[in-house]
Write a protein that holds these residues in place. Structure first.
Motif, PDB file in Angstrom:
ATOM      1  N   GLY A  62       7.002  -8.656  45.753  1.00 55.04           N
ATOM      2  CA  GLY A  62       7.301  -7.389  44.715  1.00 55.04           C
ATOM      3  C   GLY A  62       7.167  -5.653  45.487  1.00 55.04           C
ATOM      4  O   GLY A  62       6.711  -5.266  46.616  1.00 55.04           O
ATOM      5  N   VAL A  63       6.664  -4.986  44.340  1.00 56.11           N
ATOM      6  CA  VAL A  63       5.930  -3.682  44.991  1.00 56.11           C
ATOM      7  C   VAL A  63       4.314  -3.212  44.187  1.00 56.11           C
ATOM      8  O   VAL A  63       4.283  -4.035  42.884  1.00 56.11           O
ATOM      9  N   ALA A  64       4.286  -2.157  45.072  1.00 55.44           N
ATOM     10  CA  ALA A  64       3.012  -1.601  44.422  1.00 55.44           C
ATOM     11  C   ALA A  64       3.038  -0.921  42.908  1.00 55.44           C
ATOM     12  O   ALA A  64       3.471  -0.278  42.744  1.00 55.44           O
ATOM     13  N   LEU A  65       1.556  -1.038  42.632  1.00 56.12           N
ATOM     14  CA  LEU A  65       1.825  -0.522  40.932  1.00 56.12           C
ATOM     15  C   LEU A  65       1.528   1.004  41.919  1.00 56.12           C
ATOM     16  O   LEU A  65       0.403   0.988  42.239  1.00 56.12           O
ATOM     17  N   ALA A  66       1.490   2.389  41.274  1.00 57.58           N
ATOM     18  CA  ALA A  66       1.629   3.238  41.593  1.00 57.58           C
ATOM     19  C   ALA A  66       1.132   4.319  40.556  1.00 57.58           C
ATOM     20  O   ALA A  66       1.133   4.156  38.775  1.00 57.58           O
ATOM     21  N   ASN A  67       0.001   5.119  40.712  1.00 57.75           N
ATOM     22  CA  ASN A  67      -1.273   5.784  39.858  1.00 57.75           C
ATOM     23  C   ASN A  67      -1.917   4.949  38.512  1.00 57.75           C
ATOM     24  O   ASN A  67      -1.249   5.097  37.635  1.00 57.75           O
ATOM     25  N   VAL A  68      -2.339   3.613  39.249  1.00 58.99           N
ATOM     26  CA  VAL A  68      -3.400   2.988  38.994  1.00 58.99           C
ATOM     27  C   VAL A  68      -4.338   3.479  37.832  1.00 58.99           C
ATOM     28  O   VAL A  68      -5.175   4.762  38.397  1.00 58.99           O
ATOM     29  N   THR A  69      -4.411   3.610  36.216  1.00 52.68           N
ATOM     30  CA  THR A  69      -5.825   3.860  35.632  1.00 52.68           C
ATOM     31  C   THR A  69      -6.123   2.800  35.087  1.00 52.68           C
ATOM     32  O   THR A  69      -5.263   2.523  34.424  1.00 52.68           O
ATOM     33  N   VAL A  70      -7.284   3.660  34.976  1.00 54.18           N
ATOM     34  CA  VAL A  70      -8.187   2.272  33.715  1.00 54.18           C
ATOM     35  C   VAL A  70      -8.821   3.517  33.290  1.00 54.18           C
ATOM     36  O   VAL A  70      -9.438   4.292  33.645  1.00 54.18           O
ATOM     37  N   THR A  71      -9.057   3.415  31.510  1.00 55.45           N
ATOM     38  CA  THR A  71      -9.730   4.081  30.366  1.00 55.45           C
ATOM     39  C   THR A  71      -9.786   3.015  29.717  1.00 55.45           C
ATOM     40  O   THR A  71      -9.710   2.024  29.267  1.00 55.45           O
ATOM     41  N   TYR A  72     -10.843   3.673  28.420  1.00 54.43           N
ATOM     42  CA  TYR A  72     -11.221   3.167  27.945  1.00 54.43           C
ATOM     43  C   TYR A  72     -10.477   3.755  26.339  1.00 54.43           C
ATOM     44  O   TYR A  72     -10.788   5.160  26.069  1.00 54.43           O
ATOM     45  N   ASP A  73     -10.261   3.356  25.475  1.00 59.61           N
ATOM     46  CA  ASP A  73      -9.825   3.190  23.749  1.00 59.61           C
ATOM     47  C   ASP A  73     -10.522   3.615  23.654  1.00 59.61           C
ATOM     48  O   ASP A  73     -10.902   2.620  22.631  1.00 59.61           O
ATOM     49  N   ALA A 134       3.743   1.580  26.275  1.00 54.11           N
ATOM     50  CA  ALA A 134       3.727   3.458  25.946  1.00 54.11           C
ATOM     51  C   ALA A 134       2.156   2.986  26.662  1.00 54.11           C
ATOM     52  O   ALA A 134       0.921   4.093  26.172  1.00 54.11           O
ATOM     53  N   SER A 135       1.556   1.889  25.488  1.00 49.22           N
ATOM     54  CA  SER A 135       0.405   1.694  25.583  1.00 49.22           C
ATOM     55  C   SER A 135      -0.083   0.947  26.035  1.00 49.22           C
ATOM     56  O   SER A 135      -1.482   0.901  26.756  1.00 49.22           O
ATOM     57  N   GLY A 136       0.812   0.676  27.772  1.00 49.74           N
ATOM     58  CA  GLY A 136      -0.205   0.802  28.986  1.00 49.74           C
ATOM     59  C   GLY A 136       0.380  -1.107  29.000  1.00 49.74           C
ATOM     60  O   GLY A 136       1.400  -1.656  28.299  1.00 49.74           O
ATOM     61  N   ILE A 137      -0.086  -1.557  30.249  1.00 49.80           N
ATOM     62  CA  ILE A 137       0.406  -2.860  31.027  1.00 49.80           C
ATOM     63  C   ILE A 137      -0.187  -3.477  30.469  1.00 49.80           C
ATOM     64  O   ILE A 137      -0.460  -4.734  29.583  1.00 49.80           O
ATOM     65  N   VAL A 138      -1.555  -3.742  30.591  1.00 53.10           N
ATOM     66  CA  VAL A 138      -2.719  -4.472  30.119  1.00 53.10           C
ATOM     67  C   VAL A 138      -3.864  -4.035  28.617  1.00 53.10           C
ATOM     68  O   VAL A 138      -4.768  -2.535  29.355  1.00 53.10           O
ATOM     69  N   ARG A 139      -3.834  -4.534  27.351  1.00 57.04           N
ATOM     70  CA  ARG A 139      -5.091  -3.701  26.602  1.00 57.04           C
ATOM     71  C   ARG A 139      -5.906  -5.388  27.003  1.00 57.04           C
ATOM     72  O   ARG A 139      -6.181  -6.094  26.040  1.00 57.04           O
ATOM     73  N   LEU A 140      -7.773  -5.201  26.941  1.00 58.27           N
ATOM     74  CA  LEU A 140      -8.674  -5.603  26.782  1.00 58.27           C
ATOM     75  C   LEU A 140      -9.115  -5.030  25.707  1.00 58.27           C
ATOM     76  O   LEU A 140      -9.749  -4.173  25.842  1.00 58.27           O
ATOM     77  N   THR A 141      -9.696  -6.208  24.724  1.00 54.93           N
ATOM     78  CA  THR A 141      -9.886  -5.235  23.326  1.00 54.93           C
ATOM     79  C   THR A 141     -11.397  -6.414  23.155  1.00 54.93           C
ATOM     80  O   THR A 141     -11.263  -7.789  22.851  1.00 54.93           O
TER      81      THR A 141
END
Length: 143
Positions: A62-73, A134-141
Motif C-alpha cells: 500500500g501507501v504511507a499515510l502523509a501528515n499524520v496527526t494525533v490530537t485530543y478532543d 472529516a472526524s479522523g481515521i481513528v477515534r479512541l474514546t
C-alpha cells in the motif's frame, strides 16, 4: 455509499506493548479483495491479512499515510488519529477493504483498523482514492 470502519481489537494490545507509536511510526494503508475477511478479534499483524490487491499502479504493502496527526478532543474525550486522504493516481484494481497498519517494525507489523466498502470498488487506469472521514481515521474514546 455506506462503508463500515472498525478497529482491530488487538490494536489496544499492540499500543499497550509499545508496538505502535502514532506520533513517530510509519503508518500505511493497503487494499484487499473481497476474498479477505477481516477478523476484528484475532488479526493483530499484517501476517494475518490475505488477498492484497495487485495491478498496475498499486505497490504491494500500500501507501504511507502523509501528515499524520494525533490530537485530543476534550469535548468528546477522544484521541484522534488523522492523515491526508490517500490515492493511487493511475491504477487498475478492484478492492473491498482498506487496512491501516504500522509499517515501522521489521516484523510483526501491527494492524490498526480497516474499512470495508459497501461493494467492490474498481479503477481502470484511473485514480483510486480514499477520503477519510472529516472526524479522523481513528477515534479512541475514554468513557
Amino acid at each position: 455509499m455506506a462503508h463500515t470502519a472498525k478497529l482491530f481489537g488487538l490494536v489496544y494490545k499492540s499500543l499497550a506493548n509499545k508496538e505502535i507509536d502514532f506520533d513517530s511510526d510509519s503508518l500505511k494503508v493497503m487494499l484487499c479483495t473481497s476474498a479477505y475477511t477481516p477478523n476484528q478479534d484475532t488479526h493483530q499483524y499484517t501476517s494475518s491479512v490475505t488477498n492484497e490487491v495487485a495491478g498496475p499502479g498499486y505497490t504491494a504493502g500500500g501507501v504511507a499515510l502523509a501528515n499524520v496527526t494525533v490530537t485530543y478532543d476534550p469535548a468528546l474525550n477522544a484521541l484522534v488519529l488523522d492523515a491526508d486522504d490517500v490515492s493511487w493516481p493511475t491504477s487498475t484494481l478492484t478492492a473491498r477493504h482498506a487496512i491501516v497498519y504500522d509499517d515501522t517494525p521489521a516484523t510483526n507489523k501491527p494492524l490498526i483498523g480497516y474499512v470495508t466498502f459497501e461493494s467492490d470498488i474498481s479503477s481502470t487506469a484511473a485514480p483510486f482514492q480514499i477520503v477519510w472521514n472529516a472526524s479522523g481515521i481513528v477515534r479512541l474514546t475514554a468513557s
